[in-house]
Scaffold this motif. Structure first.
Motif, short mmCIF file in Angstrom:
data_model
loop_
_atom_site.label_atom_id
_atom_site.label_comp_id
_atom_site.label_asym_id
_atom_site.label_seq_id
_atom_site.Cartn_x
_atom_site.Cartn_y
_atom_site.Cartn_z
N UNK A 126 0.84 -1.20 0.00
CA UNK A 126 0.00 0.00 0.00
C UNK A 126 0.87 1.25 0.00
N UNK A 127 1.94 1.24 0.78
CA UNK A 127 2.83 2.41 0.86
C UNK A 127 3.57 2.61 -0.46
N UNK A 128 4.07 1.51 -1.03
CA UNK A 128 4.78 1.61 -2.31
C UNK A 128 3.81 2.00 -3.43
N UNK A 129 2.62 1.41 -3.41
CA UNK A 129 1.60 1.79 -4.40
C UNK A 129 1.20 3.24 -4.27
N UNK A 130 1.09 3.71 -3.02
CA UNK A 130 0.77 5.13 -2.80
C UNK A 130 1.83 6.04 -3.39
N UNK B 70 22.21 13.27 -6.80
CA UNK B 70 22.70 11.96 -6.38
C UNK B 70 22.21 11.61 -4.98
N UNK B 71 22.30 12.54 -4.05
CA UNK B 71 21.87 12.30 -2.67
C UNK B 71 20.37 12.03 -2.58
N UNK B 72 19.60 12.76 -3.36
CA UNK B 72 18.15 12.59 -3.33
C UNK B 72 17.75 11.21 -3.83
N UNK B 73 18.33 10.79 -4.95
CA UNK B 73 17.95 9.47 -5.47
C UNK B 73 18.52 8.34 -4.61
N UNK B 74 19.65 8.54 -3.97
CA UNK B 74 20.16 7.54 -3.03
C UNK B 74 19.21 7.43 -1.84
N UNK B 75 18.75 8.58 -1.32
CA UNK B 75 17.79 8.57 -0.22
C UNK B 75 16.51 7.84 -0.64
N UNK B 76 16.00 8.15 -1.82
CA UNK B 76 14.75 7.55 -2.28
C UNK B 76 14.90 6.04 -2.42
N UNK B 77 15.97 5.59 -3.05
CA UNK B 77 16.18 4.15 -3.20
C UNK B 77 16.30 3.47 -1.83
N UNK B 78 17.04 4.09 -0.92
CA UNK B 78 17.18 3.52 0.43
C UNK B 78 15.83 3.44 1.15
N UNK B 79 15.05 4.50 1.03
CA UNK B 79 13.74 4.54 1.72
C UNK B 79 12.80 3.50 1.13
N UNK B 80 12.76 3.40 -0.19
CA UNK B 80 11.93 2.38 -0.83
C UNK B 80 12.40 0.98 -0.46
N UNK B 81 13.71 0.78 -0.42
CA UNK B 81 14.27 -0.53 -0.05
C UNK B 81 13.88 -0.91 1.38
N UNK B 82 13.87 0.06 2.29
CA UNK B 82 13.43 -0.21 3.68
C UNK B 82 12.01 -0.75 3.69
N UNK B 83 11.15 -0.15 2.90
CA UNK B 83 9.74 -0.56 2.88
C UNK B 83 9.61 -1.95 2.26
N UNK B 84 10.34 -2.20 1.18
CA UNK B 84 10.31 -3.54 0.57
C UNK B 84 10.81 -4.57 1.58
N UNK B 85 11.91 -4.26 2.27
CA UNK B 85 12.46 -5.19 3.27
C UNK B 85 11.45 -5.44 4.39
N UNK B 86 10.72 -4.41 4.81
CA UNK B 86 9.68 -4.59 5.82
C UNK B 86 8.61 -5.54 5.31
N UNK B 87 8.23 -5.38 4.04
CA UNK B 87 7.22 -6.26 3.45
C UNK B 87 7.68 -7.70 3.35
N UNK B 88 8.95 -7.91 3.03
CA UNK B 88 9.51 -9.26 2.97
C UNK B 88 9.55 -9.86 4.38
N UNK B 89 10.04 -9.08 5.34
CA UNK B 89 10.15 -9.56 6.73
C UNK B 89 8.78 -9.89 7.31
N UNK B 90 7.75 -9.16 6.94
CA UNK B 90 6.40 -9.39 7.45
C UNK B 90 5.69 -10.53 6.71
N UNK B 91 6.32 -11.07 5.67
CA UNK B 91 5.69 -12.13 4.89
C UNK B 91 4.68 -11.63 3.88
N UNK B 92 4.61 -10.33 3.71
CA UNK B 92 3.68 -9.73 2.75
C UNK B 92 4.21 -9.88 1.32
#
Length: 187
Positions: free
Chosen positions: A77-81, A115-137
């Motif tokens: 939902x967060x990534x889709x948003x 460069x810093x902005x896109x690194x931040x964005x990729x890191x933030x998106x990766x955190x959310x994906x990792x949360x989804x994997x860890x939660x079994x979603x």
């Protein structure tokens, strides 16, 4: 609003509309209603003002992205948003546009906010994906960094496709495709 603020806001708008190469100090001064002396009183020159404007745009983009990424009861939902957030694809991304400018890319100082902005964005998106994997979603084995890079690339590439076609439809199609891929990645 003081002169320095008017200069930064004017530079932000002109950089978004015209890019770095197409933005002259005179155009910035005219839009800001400031004289040449005022500009050089507050900034060392066009590169210094452009960097300040780009940093401001980058901070605004991060705040907008974070506001969307913080809402939702699941990772998808967060990534889709984030993917489906209201945008004007024909204007493009005010930060991503700078990555297309040869003078920006040639300068470490001007490239750094991009460069810093896109690194931040990729890191933030990766955190959310990792949360989804860890939660079994999201399915196990889904690489958070690669998935985050793909999501960021869909948005930035969607801007390019939309601008090239003169229509928002290619952007919308790219977003629909990414949302469908996220749904297919559910555990």
């Amino acid at each position: 609003m003081d002169t320095a603020e008017r200069l930064i806001e004017s530079a932000q708008q002109l950089l978004w509309e015209r890019g770095y190469v197409g933005t002259s100090p005179k155009a910035i001064q005219q839009r800001a209603g400031a004289g040449q002396g005022s500009m050089y009183h507050h900034f060392r020159g066009k590169p210094d003002l452009a960097e300040a404007a780009m940093r401001r745009s980058a901070a605004q983009l991060r705040a907008q992205a974070e506001a969307v990424l913080a809402v939702g009861d699941s990772a998808t939902a967060r990534l889709g948003g984030y993917l489906e957030r209201e945008r004007d694809p024909l204007r493009g991304c005010r930060v991503g546009r700078m990555a297309m400018d040869p003078d920006v890319i040639a300068s470490d100082e001007l490239r750094r906010p991009v460069e810093e902005t896109f690194a931040w964005l990729r890191d933030r998106l990766a955190e959310i994906v990792a949360e989804g994997v860890a939660a079994g979603e999201l399915r196990a084995g889904l690489d958070p960094s690669d998935t985050a890079a793909a999501i960021a690339a869909v948005v930035q590439g969607g801007y390019v496709l939309a601008r090239a076609a003169g229509s928002r439809e290619p952007f919308d199609a790219a977003v629909r495709g990414a949302v469908a891929l996220l749904a297919a990645a559910r555990a």
